[in-house]
Structures are given as structure tokens and as C-alpha cells.
Scaffold this active site. Structure first.
Site, mmCIF file in Angstrom:
data_model
loop_
_atom_site.group_PDB
_atom_site.id
_atom_site.type_symbol
_atom_site.label_atom_id
_atom_site.label_comp_id
_atom_site.label_asym_id
_atom_site.label_seq_id
_atom_site.Cartn_x
_atom_site.Cartn_y
_atom_site.Cartn_z
ATOM 1 N N ASP A 18 54.723 33.121 45.504
ATOM 2 C CA ASP A 18 54.297 31.744 44.796
ATOM 3 C C ASP A 18 54.645 32.323 42.557
ATOM 4 O OD1 ASP A 18 53.073 28.950 44.103
ATOM 5 O OD2 ASP A 18 51.740 30.152 44.206
ATOM 6 N N ARG A 19 54.624 31.425 41.794
ATOM 7 C CA ARG A 19 54.588 31.225 40.972
ATOM 8 C C ARG A 19 53.805 31.426 40.098
ATOM 9 N NH1 ARG A 19 58.216 28.090 36.655
ATOM 10 N NH2 ARG A 19 56.318 27.151 36.252
ATOM 11 N N ASP A 20 52.866 29.904 40.459
ATOM 12 C CA ASP A 20 51.637 29.235 38.973
ATOM 13 C C ASP A 20 50.221 29.424 39.773
ATOM 14 O OD1 ASP A 20 53.920 28.005 37.482
ATOM 15 O OD2 ASP A 20 53.546 26.732 39.038
ATOM 16 N N TYR A 29 51.719 21.573 36.267
ATOM 17 C CA TYR A 29 52.855 20.800 35.966
ATOM 18 C C TYR A 29 53.036 21.618 34.723
ATOM 19 C CZ TYR A 29 52.224 17.523 39.153
ATOM 20 O OH TYR A 29 51.598 17.075 40.719
ATOM 21 N N CYS A 99 61.782 24.725 44.073
ATOM 22 C CA CYS A 99 61.857 22.892 45.272
ATOM 23 C C CYS A 99 62.275 22.492 44.232
ATOM 24 C CB CYS A 99 61.022 23.399 46.293
ATOM 25 S SG CYS A 99 61.179 21.264 46.470
ATOM 26 N N CYS A 109 62.920 22.691 50.755
ATOM 27 C CA CYS A 109 62.919 23.295 50.425
ATOM 28 C C CYS A 109 61.268 23.298 49.927
ATOM 29 C CB CYS A 109 63.751 24.267 49.900
ATOM 30 S SG CYS A 109 63.969 22.488 48.881
ATOM 31 N N ARG A 110 61.020 21.851 49.956
ATOM 32 C CA ARG A 110 59.508 22.042 49.243
ATOM 33 C C ARG A 110 57.895 23.010 50.595
ATOM 34 N NH1 ARG A 110 56.025 19.975 46.112
ATOM 35 N NH2 ARG A 110 53.696 19.213 46.472
ATOM 36 N N LYS A 111 57.596 23.562 49.397
ATOM 37 C CA LYS A 111 56.677 24.918 50.832
ATOM 38 C C LYS A 111 55.982 23.529 51.534
ATOM 39 C CE LYS A 111 55.395 27.594 47.611
ATOM 40 N NZ LYS A 111 54.968 28.579 46.607
HETATM 41 MG MG MG Z 1 50.382 28.768 42.855
HETATM 42 ZN ZN ZN Z 2 63.247 21.026 48.039
#
Ligand code: MG
Ligand code: ZN
Length: 192
Positions: A18-20, A29, A99, A109-111
Site C-alpha cells: 500500500d502507499r499512504d 487525500y 485505482c 481495481c479499487r482494493k
Molecule cells: Mg494506506
Molecule cells: Zn478502480
């Protein structure tokens, strides 16, 4: 005389990230490159995993695009900064997928949907059997289970506020990515 074909190189383990809240400080955001800072120990953790032969693949939900908070160009600039900061740490990502949709788009594609994993398989032209997914939210853990990865929940980012029930569904809960990399290293040592 024909020489035998060279043996196929072994498929490398994948560490999906994951990134954030996992690589960089959680900012609601995140919309501008200057808001992105790596969390402590992230460079060292990724260097270790890279040295173990793991592929490093980032999968990130960025619904801020669908919500109109930032554009795809903004995200490209943010990811340029991410790659630069990682390069300064001696780390090169094998893939970085996002995504751009929101929850209402019902995309694949959204986890926890597995679309970004499928994109990675197509882009890298391989599908490893050894997979790990590291993140700070339930959707990361569910994504990991959906792709039959071992799942690691970090207490960084939103991970600090996950419930005991959520924690119980991860294969490992740990303080940060550095601790996760140590666990992955020992898991790989047992696998090989
Ligand atoms: Mg995260
Ligand atoms: Zn998506």
C-alpha cells in the site's frame, strides 16, 4: 550440437505495498508532491526486500481523482517524487499501480478488488506463488486475502486505529515496514 535451453530464472517473490500510511505519512487525500514524505525505516526495509530478490509493487487506491480533489497529472507528479525519494534510498519499484475510481464506480481495481494485481501480472508477465501484501487498512488485508497473499498490517497510518478483530485477521501485525521486512525475510528463509 544444440545446447540445452538455459534454465528459466526462478520467479521472484512479490511484496505488494500500500502507499499512504505504509510508505509515506498518511495525509487525507494527498494532492501535492511536497506533501509526500517517506516514513522512518522505509528505505532500509525496501532495500532489504530488494536484496532478498523480492519484487516491490505498489498498489494504491486514489479516489481523490474521482472525487475531483486532484488530477491524474497531479498524481503523476506525486509518484515522480515517490520514485525519486526511493531512488535516493537505493530502491527501485517494479511496479506502481493506482485505482482512480471512487466507491460508487464499482470498478475492479479499487482494493479490495484484485484489478491492480491483475494489471501487475500482465505488466510483469509473471504470477508468483509467493506473495505478501503490506498495508494499514482492512481493505489492504482483504485485497491480500483475495490474491492469496500473506497479509501484514502495519500500525503506521490508519493501522494504529484498527480493531482487535481486524488485527486478528492479518498474518502479522507489526509497528512499521522495517519490522515487516524482517518477518518477510524469515518467512522466505523457511520457504526456500
Ligand atoms: Mg494506506
Ligand atoms: Zn478502480
Amino acid at each position: 550440437m544444440t545446447s540445452p535451453p538455459p534454465p528459466a530464472p526462478p520467479v521472484r517473490p512479490w511484496v505488494l505495498l500500500d502507499r499512504d500510511g505504509t510508505l509515506n505519512r498518511e495525509v487525507e487525500y494527498l494532492a501535492r508532491p511536497e506533501q509526500l514524505d517517506l516514513l522512518p525505516g522505509v528505505g532500509e526495509a525496501l532495500r532489504r526486500l530488494q536484496a532478498l530478490g523480492c519484487r516491490l509493487i505498489v498498489v494504491t487506491n486514489q479516489s481523490g481523482i474521482a472525487r475531483g480533489y486532484f488530477t491524474s497529472d497531479d498524481l503523476a507528479a506525486i509518484h515522480d517524487r515517490l520514485r525519486h525519494l526511493l531512488a535516493d534510498e537505493g530502491v527501485t519499484l517494479d511496479g506502481l499501480f493506482h485505482c482512480p475510481h471512487g466507491p460508487a464506480d464499482a470498478c475492479r481495481c479499487r482494493k479490495p478488488g484484485i484489478g491492480m494485481f491483475e494489471q501487475a501480472v500482465a505488466a510483469l508477465e509473471e504470477s508468483p506463488t509467493v506473495r505478501f501484501m503490506v498495508g494499514d487498512r482492512q481493505s489492504d488485508l482483504q485485497f491480500g486475502r483475495n490474491i492469496e497473499a500473506r497479509t501484514i498490517l502495519l500500525r503506521t497510518g490508519y493501522g494504529a486505529s484498527q480493531t482487535a478483530e481486524a488485527e486478528s485477521r492479518a498474518d502479522l501485525v507489526c509497528d512499521d515496514l522495517l519490522a515487516a521486512s524482517v518477518w518477510i525475510a524469515s518467512a522466505l528463509a523457511e520457504t526456500l
